[in-house]
Scaffold this active site. Structure first.
Site, PDB file in Angstrom:
ATOM      1  N   CYS A 138       0.043  33.533 103.511  1.00  0.00           N
ATOM      2  CA  CYS A 138      -0.039  34.527 104.596  1.00  0.00           C
ATOM      3  C   CYS A 138       0.335  35.941 104.174  1.00  0.00           C
ATOM      4  O   CYS A 138      -0.086  36.900 104.812  1.00  0.00           O
ATOM      5  CB  CYS A 138       0.823  34.086 105.770  1.00  0.00           C
ATOM      6  SG  CYS A 138       0.101  32.705 106.662  1.00  0.00           S
ATOM      7  N   GLY A 268       2.323  33.439  90.941  1.00  0.00           N
ATOM      8  CA  GLY A 268       3.261  32.584  90.217  1.00  0.00           C
ATOM      9  C   GLY A 268       4.082  31.754  91.186  1.00  0.00           C
ATOM     10  O   GLY A 268       4.354  30.579  90.964  1.00  0.00           O
ATOM     11  N   GLY A 269       4.453  32.387  92.272  1.00  0.00           N
ATOM     12  CA  GLY A 269       5.210  31.691  93.304  1.00  0.00           C
ATOM     13  C   GLY A 269       5.119  32.465  94.590  1.00  0.00           C
ATOM     14  O   GLY A 269       4.725  33.632  94.599  1.00  0.00           O
ATOM     15  N   MET A 270       5.436  31.802  95.702  1.00  0.00           N
ATOM     16  CA  MET A 270       5.513  32.493  96.993  1.00  0.00           C
ATOM     17  C   MET A 270       6.752  31.956  97.685  1.00  0.00           C
ATOM     18  O   MET A 270       6.906  30.743  97.862  1.00  0.00           O
ATOM     19  CB  MET A 270       4.244  32.253  97.821  1.00  0.00           C
ATOM     20  CG  MET A 270       4.290  32.902  99.216  1.00  0.00           C
ATOM     21  SD  MET A 270       4.426  34.721  99.150  1.00  0.00           S
ATOM     22  CE  MET A 270       5.358  35.034 100.664  1.00  0.00           C
ATOM     23  N   GLU A 271       7.597  32.906  98.104  1.00  0.00           N
ATOM     24  CA  GLU A 271       8.946  32.590  98.550  1.00  0.00           C
ATOM     25  C   GLU A 271       9.017  32.033  99.966  1.00  0.00           C
ATOM     26  O   GLU A 271       9.908  32.415 100.723  1.00  0.00           O
ATOM     27  CB  GLU A 271       9.802  33.850  98.432  1.00  0.00           C
ATOM     28  CG  GLU A 271       9.371  35.039  99.340  1.00  0.00           C
ATOM     29  CD  GLU A 271       8.370  35.999  98.718  1.00  0.00           C
ATOM     30  OE1 GLU A 271       7.670  35.577  97.764  1.00  0.00           O
ATOM     31  OE2 GLU A 271       8.271  37.150  99.161  1.00  0.00           O
ATOM     32  N   ASN A 272       8.113  31.158 100.349  1.00  0.00           N
ATOM     33  CA  ASN A 272       8.153  30.622 101.703  1.00  0.00           C
ATOM     34  C   ASN A 272       9.497  29.923 101.919  1.00  0.00           C
ATOM     35  O   ASN A 272       9.873  29.060 101.139  1.00  0.00           O
ATOM     36  CB  ASN A 272       6.978  29.678 101.927  1.00  0.00           C
ATOM     37  CG  ASN A 272       5.647  30.398 101.775  1.00  0.00           C
ATOM     38  OD1 ASN A 272       5.443  31.470 102.338  1.00  0.00           O
ATOM     39  ND2 ASN A 272       4.742  29.839 100.976  1.00  0.00           N
ATOM     40  N   HIS A 295      13.258  34.080  90.507  1.00  0.00           N
ATOM     41  CA  HIS A 295      12.649  35.125  91.341  1.00  0.00           C
ATOM     42  C   HIS A 295      12.478  34.649  92.787  1.00  0.00           C
ATOM     43  O   HIS A 295      12.928  35.305  93.728  1.00  0.00           O
ATOM     44  CB  HIS A 295      11.300  35.536  90.747  1.00  0.00           C
ATOM     45  CG  HIS A 295      10.628  36.639  91.495  1.00  0.00           C
ATOM     46  ND1 HIS A 295      10.782  37.960  91.149  1.00  0.00           N
ATOM     47  CD2 HIS A 295       9.828  36.631  92.591  1.00  0.00           C
ATOM     48  CE1 HIS A 295      10.106  38.711  91.996  1.00  0.00           C
ATOM     49  NE2 HIS A 295       9.511  37.928  92.884  1.00  0.00           N
ATOM     50  N   GLU A 296      11.841  33.508  92.950  1.00  0.00           N
ATOM     51  CA  GLU A 296      11.565  33.037  94.320  1.00  0.00           C
ATOM     52  C   GLU A 296      12.860  32.703  95.057  1.00  0.00           C
ATOM     53  O   GLU A 296      12.982  32.943  96.256  1.00  0.00           O
ATOM     54  CB  GLU A 296      10.605  31.847  94.304  1.00  0.00           C
ATOM     55  CG  GLU A 296       9.282  32.089  93.574  1.00  0.00           C
ATOM     56  CD  GLU A 296       8.539  33.354  93.992  1.00  0.00           C
ATOM     57  OE1 GLU A 296       8.673  33.775  95.155  1.00  0.00           O
ATOM     58  OE2 GLU A 296       7.824  33.932  93.145  1.00  0.00           O
ATOM     59  N   HIS A 299      14.497  35.750  96.446  1.00  0.00           N
ATOM     60  CA  HIS A 299      13.883  36.213  97.698  1.00  0.00           C
ATOM     61  C   HIS A 299      14.567  35.636  98.932  1.00  0.00           C
ATOM     62  O   HIS A 299      14.420  36.189 100.030  1.00  0.00           O
ATOM     63  CB  HIS A 299      12.406  35.815  97.746  1.00  0.00           C
ATOM     64  CG  HIS A 299      11.477  36.827  97.154  1.00  0.00           C
ATOM     65  ND1 HIS A 299      11.458  38.135  97.557  1.00  0.00           N
ATOM     66  CD2 HIS A 299      10.515  36.706  96.198  1.00  0.00           C
ATOM     67  CE1 HIS A 299      10.515  38.788  96.874  1.00  0.00           C
ATOM     68  NE2 HIS A 299       9.945  37.949  96.038  1.00  0.00           N
ATOM     69  N   GLU A 318      10.427  43.466  96.635  1.00  0.00           N
ATOM     70  CA  GLU A 318      10.198  43.044  95.244  1.00  0.00           C
ATOM     71  C   GLU A 318      11.110  43.726  94.221  1.00  0.00           C
ATOM     72  O   GLU A 318      11.510  43.108  93.246  1.00  0.00           O
ATOM     73  CB  GLU A 318       8.723  43.231  94.890  1.00  0.00           C
ATOM     74  CG  GLU A 318       7.780  42.360  95.718  1.00  0.00           C
ATOM     75  CD  GLU A 318       8.048  40.866  95.588  1.00  0.00           C
ATOM     76  OE1 GLU A 318       8.787  40.455  94.670  1.00  0.00           O
ATOM     77  OE2 GLU A 318       7.532  40.101  96.426  1.00  0.00           O
ATOM     78  N   ASP A 375      -3.763  43.881  99.650  1.00  0.00           N
ATOM     79  CA  ASP A 375      -4.179  43.056  98.502  1.00  0.00           C
ATOM     80  C   ASP A 375      -4.889  43.894  97.440  1.00  0.00           C
ATOM     81  O   ASP A 375      -4.888  43.549  96.266  1.00  0.00           O
ATOM     82  CB  ASP A 375      -5.116  41.928  98.944  1.00  0.00           C
ATOM     83  CG  ASP A 375      -4.371  40.852  99.727  1.00  0.00           C
ATOM     84  OD1 ASP A 375      -3.148  40.737  99.547  1.00  0.00           O
ATOM     85  OD2 ASP A 375      -5.017  40.148 100.510  1.00  0.00           O
ATOM     86  N   TYR A 383       7.577  46.075  92.096  1.00  0.00           N
ATOM     87  CA  TYR A 383       8.527  45.166  91.442  1.00  0.00           C
ATOM     88  C   TYR A 383       9.354  45.918  90.392  1.00  0.00           C
ATOM     89  O   TYR A 383      10.584  45.942  90.440  1.00  0.00           O
ATOM     90  CB  TYR A 383       7.786  44.034  90.719  1.00  0.00           C
ATOM     91  CG  TYR A 383       7.050  43.049  91.582  1.00  0.00           C
ATOM     92  CD1 TYR A 383       5.887  43.410  92.261  1.00  0.00           C
ATOM     93  CD2 TYR A 383       7.471  41.730  91.692  1.00  0.00           C
ATOM     94  CE1 TYR A 383       5.182  42.499  93.026  1.00  0.00           C
ATOM     95  CE2 TYR A 383       6.784  40.804  92.464  1.00  0.00           C
ATOM     96  CZ  TYR A 383       5.635  41.187  93.119  1.00  0.00           C
ATOM     97  OH  TYR A 383       4.955  40.275  93.885  1.00  0.00           O
ATOM     98  N   ARG A 545      -4.358  31.823  88.774  1.00  0.00           N
ATOM     99  CA  ARG A 545      -3.246  32.756  88.956  1.00  0.00           C
ATOM    100  C   ARG A 545      -3.688  34.140  88.488  1.00  0.00           C
ATOM    101  O   ARG A 545      -4.132  34.320  87.345  1.00  0.00           O
ATOM    102  CB  ARG A 545      -2.044  32.258  88.157  1.00  0.00           C
ATOM    103  CG  ARG A 545      -0.782  33.050  88.369  1.00  0.00           C
ATOM    104  CD  ARG A 545       0.385  32.375  87.659  1.00  0.00           C
ATOM    105  NE  ARG A 545       1.541  33.243  87.605  1.00  0.00           N
ATOM    106  CZ  ARG A 545       2.663  32.950  86.945  1.00  0.00           C
ATOM    107  NH1 ARG A 545       2.750  31.778  86.293  1.00  0.00           N
ATOM    108  NH2 ARG A 545       3.668  33.782  86.923  1.00  0.00           N
ATOM    109  N   MET A 546      -3.543  35.137  89.354  1.00  0.00           N
ATOM    110  CA  MET A 546      -4.092  36.470  89.081  1.00  0.00           C
ATOM    111  C   MET A 546      -3.453  37.122  87.863  1.00  0.00           C
ATOM    112  O   MET A 546      -4.096  37.898  87.166  1.00  0.00           O
ATOM    113  CB  MET A 546      -3.931  37.362  90.307  1.00  0.00           C
ATOM    114  CG  MET A 546      -4.790  36.890  91.476  1.00  0.00           C
ATOM    115  SD  MET A 546      -4.872  38.112  92.800  1.00  0.00           S
ATOM    116  CE  MET A 546      -3.228  37.975  93.477  1.00  0.00           C
ATOM    117  N   LYS A 547      -2.184  36.803  87.609  1.00  0.00           N
ATOM    118  CA  LYS A 547      -1.501  37.353  86.439  1.00  0.00           C
ATOM    119  C   LYS A 547      -2.284  37.052  85.159  1.00  0.00           C
ATOM    120  O   LYS A 547      -2.245  37.838  84.204  1.00  0.00           O
ATOM    121  CB  LYS A 547      -0.098  36.744  86.361  1.00  0.00           C
ATOM    122  CG  LYS A 547       0.709  37.182  85.165  1.00  0.00           C
ATOM    123  CD  LYS A 547       2.078  36.520  85.156  1.00  0.00           C
ATOM    124  CE  LYS A 547       2.905  37.024  83.969  1.00  0.00           C
ATOM    125  NZ  LYS A 547       4.240  36.396  83.927  1.00  0.00           N
TER     126      LYS A 547
HETATM  127 ZN   LIG Z   1       8.516  38.426  94.630  1.00  0.00          ZN
END
Ligand SMILES: [Zn+2]
Length: 594
Positions: A138, A268-272, A295-296, A299, A318, A375, A383, A545-547
């Site tokens: 989201c 890489g991750g999403m801090e849900n 990192h996550e 958050h 970030e 986006d 960051y 992964r976009m990275k």
């Molecule tokens: Zn982050």
């Protein structure tokens, strides 16, 4: 009873990416009842929005590609509404006429098969290959394609959700589990989020999932064939949580569960909260990429507890999280590891600033994003520029004063959503003069990297820089971490000599660590060393992964010899990429040919 006079006031929209209007009713909580239909890739739902206080007049909600069937008030009376035509980046304003005062409204609706918050995967796109899978993402402004709501971080909500799914599948949600019942072909799973969240942290996934307990408050979920490797990779999660708590205060979200995503997950991750999502590329087999976990986890304080008011203040999420991540790294792996990570961050910041040479506004910590899709301008600048700004403040006031201030900042804005100005006012009150000494105006409103950025210091960094791109001896490189490899590969002058490329090819092309592998493949492409092309093709086919996708496509596209290959590979893999990643690659390939 006197006739109610409608109050007409100018809208107060404080988020350039939302129709949420501060002069209107404020949603306090929502109750979602949703059926997840894999056959039509649709969610059929009703959602009840309960207001902070009973409301009347107009209400604007954010939606994107939702089919709204009916809206009723708390007494079941139908309400008039208009779905306005979609506006660029924002979606459609759903304008509702609350004819009479009501404590809540209920909306019956359906999502679109291409809803931007969801990716529906066919069985072939999963590790198991038998069952379909769906997951949500989201952040930044995709919740509105899933639920009609005030989709702005300042509109924090609690919620309950009841999801009906095929019985063979599990549901996991970034919320507290309130039980599952099975009936015939379906399962009904109930969830509750008792802590107030910004809408972008609403998250769930449905698929063939298994779990392993990692600690009393942490469990890892993944497809069955992946779960053992994931449990091994993230076994030290409790050490990280304990280290983070000693730095930032108690962990407020009760559980820190982990979901290993399908390969197409774009980040890489999403801090849900309660259920952090991780790319499967974090499972390197040697615990070398657990910085994503630091990192996550960070958050949970910076971002999830103290949240940016909108995407223009994304650095508050970030930049603070990079600072917190490196403090966790320092506590768990030592000061050298944290300094190496910062040094790599500095390189990545410089690259990102170069990438935005034609849009310098995007290199400000607090950019003007009116009319800009969040986006589209996503980069590491919030960051790493945010990190180096906070490091500059820390160096001006000293670590103990900075730490003491950070604790009061986290406490003051707990479960809030704030702007850069609120951060500045809080810091100035606690540490007068620190902002100007740290050159804050240049950091916040200036482009590029200001004077006075604190250079990361480490003997290991000096050793890598001392090589000046020459090949390390086997003895030296055998002890290198992924971060050290990355710093070395970044330091090799382009184009690298053929002999260097051949030596690195023998050592790195088979690496299972994507951070190292992609840094090497980038160097190889920039050196015209095309023996790696089969591995490049493999990487862009197996990860989303976009990275990793961004440097692969950027470098293929910028060399006339591989430009056509870039287009061919995208055509071949496009369908398997997440919509956010697809949009990013399309942007890369839209750049004029060299
Ligand atoms: Zn982050």
């Amino acid at each position: 009873m006197p006739e109610r006079v409608p109050v007409c006031s100018a809208p107060m929209r404080r988020d350039p990416h939302s129709f949420a209007d501060d002069t209107q009713a404020r949603t306090d909580s929502f109750a979602l009842d949703a059926r997840v239909d894999f056959a039509t890739q649709t969610i059929h739902a009703t959602v009840t929005l309960t207001f902070a206080t009973p409301a009347s007049g107009h209400l604007d909600l954010d939606t994107r590609d939702l089919a709204i069937d009916q809206i009723t008030d708390a007494h079941g009376h139908a309400l008039a509404f208009t779905v306005h035509p979609p506006e660029p980046h924002l979606g459609s304003r759903l304008a509702i006429d609350l004819a009479h005062e009501t404590p809540a409204i209920t909306i019956r609706y359906r999502t679109a098969p291409d809803a931007s918050a969801m990716q529906w995967l066919a069985p072939a796109q999963t590790a198991g290959g038998v069952h379909p899978y769906v997951f949500t993402q989201c952040q930044a402004i995709h919740a509105r394609s899933l639920v009609p709501l005030q989709d702005s971080p300042g509109y924090r909500v609690t919620y309950t959700a009841t999801l009906t799914v095929p019985r063979a599948l599990k549901v996991v949600m970034a919320a507290a589990d309130r039980g599952r019942t099975e009936n015939g072909d379906v399962a009904v799973h109930r969830w509750e989020m008792p802590q107030r969240i910004p809408p972008y942290l609403f998250a769930f996934a449905v698929g063939d999932l298994a779990s392993r307990d990692l600690s009393p408050r942490s469990r890892v979920w993944a497809e069955p064939s992946v779960v053992e490797a994931a449990a091994w990779e993230f076994a030290m999660v409790e050490d990280h949580i304990t280290a983070a708590e000693s730095l930032f205060g108690p962990y407020d979200w009760e559980r820190f569960d982990i979901l290993i995503m399908p390969p197409s997950f774009p980040y890489g991750g999403m801090e849900n909260p309660r259920l952090t999502f991780f790319s499967p590329t974090t499972i390197a087999g040697d615990r070398s990429l657990v910085s994503v976990m630091a990192h996550e986890l960070a958050h949970s304080w910076t971002g999830n507890l103290v949240t940016n008011a909108n995407a223009e203040h994304f650095w508050l999420n970030e930049g603070f999280t990079m600072y917190a991540e490196r403090r966790i790294t320092e506590a768990t792996e030592g000061a050298d590891a944290a300094a190496l990570s910062a040094a790599l961050g500095r390189r990545e910041l410089e690259e990102s600033i170069t990438r935005f040479a034609d849009r310098p506004e995007m290199t400000k910590l607090r950019p003007d994003l009116a009319g800009v899709d969040p986006d589209d301008c996503y980069s590491l600048i919030p960051y790493e520029k945010g990190y180096f700004f906070l490091a500059a403040i820390e160096s001006v006031v000293g670590r103990s004063a900075f730490e003491a201030w950070l604790k009061t900042y986290l406490a003051a804005f707990r479960f809030g959503a704030i702007t850069t100005e609120q951060f500045e006012a809080h810091l100035e009150a606690a540490l007068p003069g620190a902002l100007s000494k740290a050159n804050a105006r240049a950091w916040i409103d200036g482009v590029g990297i200001p004077e006075g950025a604190v250079p990361p210091k480490s003997a290991k960094l000096d050793a890598i820089e001392g090589l000046h791109g020459a090949l390390p001896t086997a003895n030296v490189s055998a002890a290198w971490t992924a971060t050290e490899w990355n710093l070395y590969l970044e330091s090799v002058p382009r184009p690298a000599p053929d002999a260097t490329c051949r030596a690195l090819d023998a050592q790195l092309t088979s690496s299972k660590n994507y951070d190292v592998l992609v840094a090497w493949l980038t160097l190889a492409l920039q050196s015209g060393y095309h023996a790696v092309l089969p591995r490049v093709e493999q990487v862009v086919a197996e990860v989303g992964r976009m990275k990793y996708l961004r440097p692969m496509y950027t470098n293929l596209a910028s060399d006339p010899r591989t430009r056509d290959l870039a287009d061919q590979l995208f055509a071949k893999n496009r369908a398997s990429y997440h919509p956010i990643a697809r949009q990013m690659v399309e942007g890369v390939l839209a750049k004029p040919r060299a």
